[in-house]
Design a protein around this motif. Structure first.
Motif, mmCIF file in Angstrom:
data_model
loop_
_atom_site.group_PDB
_atom_site.id
_atom_site.type_symbol
_atom_site.label_atom_id
_atom_site.label_comp_id
_atom_site.label_asym_id
_atom_site.label_seq_id
_atom_site.Cartn_x
_atom_site.Cartn_y
_atom_site.Cartn_z
ATOM 1 N N ARG A 126 0.783 -1.237 0.000
ATOM 2 C CA ARG A 126 0.000 0.000 0.000
ATOM 3 C C ARG A 126 0.812 1.284 0.000
ATOM 4 O O ARG A 126 0.355 2.287 -0.532
ATOM 5 N N ASP A 127 1.970 1.268 0.637
ATOM 6 C CA ASP A 127 2.654 2.566 0.687
ATOM 7 C C ASP A 127 4.173 2.446 0.736
ATOM 8 O O ASP A 127 4.829 3.037 1.594
ATOM 9 N N THR A 128 4.714 1.686 -0.204
ATOM 10 C CA THR A 128 6.155 1.682 -0.458
ATOM 11 C C THR A 128 6.349 2.255 -1.848
ATOM 12 O O THR A 128 5.715 1.791 -2.800
ATOM 13 N N GLU A 144 7.570 11.815 3.782
ATOM 14 C CA GLU A 144 6.573 11.692 4.864
ATOM 15 C C GLU A 144 6.184 13.054 5.440
ATOM 16 O O GLU A 144 4.994 13.381 5.499
ATOM 17 N N PRO A 145 7.145 13.908 5.861
ATOM 18 C CA PRO A 145 6.712 15.211 6.390
ATOM 19 C C PRO A 145 5.984 16.066 5.357
ATOM 20 O O PRO A 145 4.988 16.722 5.688
ATOM 21 N N THR A 295 1.366 10.700 0.266
ATOM 22 C CA THR A 295 2.785 10.382 0.037
ATOM 23 C C THR A 295 3.098 10.381 -1.460
ATOM 24 O O THR A 295 4.188 10.809 -1.858
ATOM 25 N N ARG A 296 2.146 9.947 -2.266
ATOM 26 C CA ARG A 296 2.385 9.934 -3.718
ATOM 27 C C ARG A 296 2.484 11.360 -4.260
ATOM 28 O O ARG A 296 3.320 11.650 -5.124
ATOM 29 N N THR A 297 1.618 12.243 -3.764
ATOM 30 C CA THR A 297 1.700 13.643 -4.192
ATOM 31 C C THR A 297 3.018 14.265 -3.722
ATOM 32 O O THR A 297 3.668 15.000 -4.461
ATOM 33 N N LEU A 301 5.939 16.169 -5.948
ATOM 34 C CA LEU A 301 6.384 17.557 -5.769
ATOM 35 C C LEU A 301 7.887 17.635 -5.552
ATOM 36 O O LEU A 301 8.550 18.544 -6.040
ATOM 37 N N LEU A 302 8.436 16.666 -4.818
ATOM 38 C CA LEU A 302 9.887 16.660 -4.587
ATOM 39 C C LEU A 302 10.624 16.326 -5.886
ATOM 40 O O LEU A 302 11.658 16.920 -6.203
ATOM 41 N N THR A 303 10.092 15.369 -6.645
ATOM 42 C CA THR A 303 10.735 14.955 -7.890
ATOM 43 C C THR A 303 10.721 16.096 -8.906
ATOM 44 O O THR A 303 11.704 16.335 -9.602
ATOM 45 N N ALA A 304 9.603 16.823 -8.966
ATOM 46 C CA ALA A 304 9.472 17.926 -9.929
ATOM 47 C C ALA A 304 10.235 19.169 -9.468
ATOM 48 O O ALA A 304 10.364 20.130 -10.218
ATOM 49 N N GLY A 305 10.698 19.177 -8.218
ATOM 50 C CA GLY A 305 11.394 20.358 -7.707
ATOM 51 C C GLY A 305 10.448 21.462 -7.263
ATOM 52 O O GLY A 305 10.878 22.570 -6.949
ATOM 53 N N ALA A 306 9.136 21.183 -7.225
ATOM 54 C CA ALA A 306 8.177 22.189 -6.751
ATOM 55 C C ALA A 306 8.434 22.478 -5.277
ATOM 56 O O ALA A 306 8.167 23.575 -4.781
ATOM 57 N N VAL A 307 8.934 21.487 -4.566
ATOM 58 C CA VAL A 307 9.438 21.694 -3.203
ATOM 59 C C VAL A 307 10.924 21.348 -3.235
ATOM 60 O O VAL A 307 11.303 20.255 -3.656
ATOM 61 N N ASP A 308 11.749 22.314 -2.838
ATOM 62 C CA ASP A 308 13.198 22.148 -2.883
ATOM 63 C C ASP A 308 13.658 21.437 -1.603
ATOM 64 O O ASP A 308 13.864 22.065 -0.568
ATOM 65 N N GLY A 309 13.774 20.111 -1.691
ATOM 66 C CA GLY A 309 14.121 19.320 -0.518
ATOM 67 C C GLY A 309 15.519 19.607 -0.007
ATOM 68 O O GLY A 309 15.738 19.744 1.199
ATOM 69 N N GLU A 310 16.450 19.726 -0.933
ATOM 70 C CA GLU A 310 17.859 19.927 -0.551
ATOM 71 C C GLU A 310 18.012 21.170 0.334
ATOM 72 O O GLU A 310 18.773 21.169 1.298
ATOM 73 N N ALA A 311 17.263 22.220 0.014
ATOM 74 C CA ALA A 311 17.392 23.488 0.749
ATOM 75 C C ALA A 311 16.859 23.375 2.178
ATOM 76 O O ALA A 311 17.159 24.219 3.019
ATOM 77 N N LEU A 312 16.062 22.336 2.440
ATOM 78 C CA LEU A 312 15.472 22.196 3.778
ATOM 79 C C LEU A 312 16.355 21.386 4.720
ATOM 80 O O LEU A 312 16.211 21.446 5.932
#
Ligand SMILES: [Zn+2]
Ligand SMILES: [Zn+2]
Length: 343
Positions: A126-128, A144-145, A295-297, A301-312
């Motif tokens: 279900r969620d891997t 997750e966050p 989690t899928r959304t 967003l992380l893959t598309a760079g809409a949320v910049d994970g590295e900067a966090l």
């Protein structure tokens, strides 16, 4: 294998345990990274249940599949969500997956702060999620966050064109800033008291960053001017401070929704004026955790760079230094997200 065992924020011990064997349908994952969450610092919640192994934001490599485990291969890079719903109970049928008893009782074993962990058959089914090649194990820990942030945006029914107030810009708050931009909000006003976080909120796309005035009534008037119209259509309170929650209710426009995101202690309370809610048709909402749709959304967003994970991600630690990572996360110094890395 090394397993971090939590007693309190200052006392985390590394134990040596045998590597578990995956049963039918299960998956053994070699942990590569796991984020430290504010929930991992809440001693009032954790210490009564200690000793325990924390870590619910893990990524890693599939090391071994149990008999009949489908959908993944050894060597796959994955994120595993720690809670999974049953999909058939009354809560699940209503779409309230995070209220499902199965959801609340499922965990990866022993947790993400261990060299290896087991994902149950339900977790695998279900969620891997497979991590795309371009997404690092570190940034994958933000799935997750960020999913919790997306869950809250959905619970608050944020729509394109909304005027939004966000109170509090820790790591979660800064994910809100970016995700709300992606959602197409018209105006985003952010409240934060720490200067360095104010700067971050501007960098991540807040239109206006304010330090709240001492007098909440004066602040409500100022906010109305800044937002235009009668106030915010949606207010998201991502700060634990009770005054932030009270302020949030004052900044809401008539007919608006106020969403409580941060986790106060169980005995804390704030005054509520039902007459004010009535005449202003205020909707109060809350958001707990995230489901398998969120989690899928978040991954998208992380893959598309809409949320910049590295900067966090501001801090990285080996598992031996988990206590220090927890203390950094609980503090108010220049720390956003801490990640525990495994070689
Ligand atoms: Zn968390
Ligand atoms: Zn259910």
């Amino acid at each position: 294998m090394k397993v971090a065992v939590y007693y309190n924020n200052h006392d985390v011990r590394i134990e040596d345990r045998p590597v578990p064997e995956p049963g039918p349908g299960e998956m053994l994952v070699q942990t590569r990274a796991c984020g430290v969450c504010v929930a991992d610092t809440m001693e009032w919640y954790l210490v009564p249940r200690a000793p325990l192994t924390l870590g619910h934001e893990p990524t890693g490599v599939v090391l071994k599949l149990g008999a009949g485990t489908n959908g993944f291969r050894e060597g796959d890079r994955v994120f595993v969500h720690h809670h999974v719903p049953c999909l058939i109970c009354e809560y699940c049928r209503q779409g309230n997956f995070t209220m499902c008893s199965t959801f609340k009782s499922t965990h990866i074993k022993p947790g993400g702060f261990a060299e290896y962990f087991l994902a149950s058959a339900s977790h695998v089914e279900r969620d891997t999620l497979l991590l795309p090649d371009g997404l690092s194990f570190d940034v994958g820990t933000l799935i997750e966050p960020l999913a919790c942030v997306i869950h809250a945006i959905r619970k608050a029914n944020v729509r394109a064109g909304d005027r939004v107030v966000l109170i509090g810009t820790g790591a979660m708050g800064l994910m809100f800033v970016q995700a709300l931009r992606f959602w197409g909000v018209r105006k985003l006003v952010v409240y934060e008291v720490l200067e360095w976080r104010q700067q971050k909120a501007r960098e991540f796309g807040a239109d206006c960053v304010l330090t709240p005035l001492e007098d909440p009534q004066a602040e409500a008037e100022r906010a109305r001017k800044v937002l235009g119209g009668g106030g915010a259509d949606k207010v998201i309170v991502a700060a634990k401070d009770l005054r932030a929650m009270e302020l949030g209710m004052r900044l809401a426009n008539r007919g608006a929704t106020v969403l409580f995101f941060a986790t106060p202690q169980p005995d804390e309370s704030i005054p509520l004026f039902p007459s004010y809610l009535f005449f202003n048709e205020l909707q109060l909402a809350a958001s707990y955790s995230a489901d398998h749709l969120d989690t899928r959304t978040a991954l998208d967003l992380l893959t598309a760079g809409a949320v910049d994970g590295e900067a966090l991600i501001t801090h990285r630690f080996p598992v031996e230094d988990l206590s220090e990572a927890i203390l950094q996360t609980a503090g108010r110094q220049h720390c956003l997200k801490s990640v525990i890395q495994f070689p």
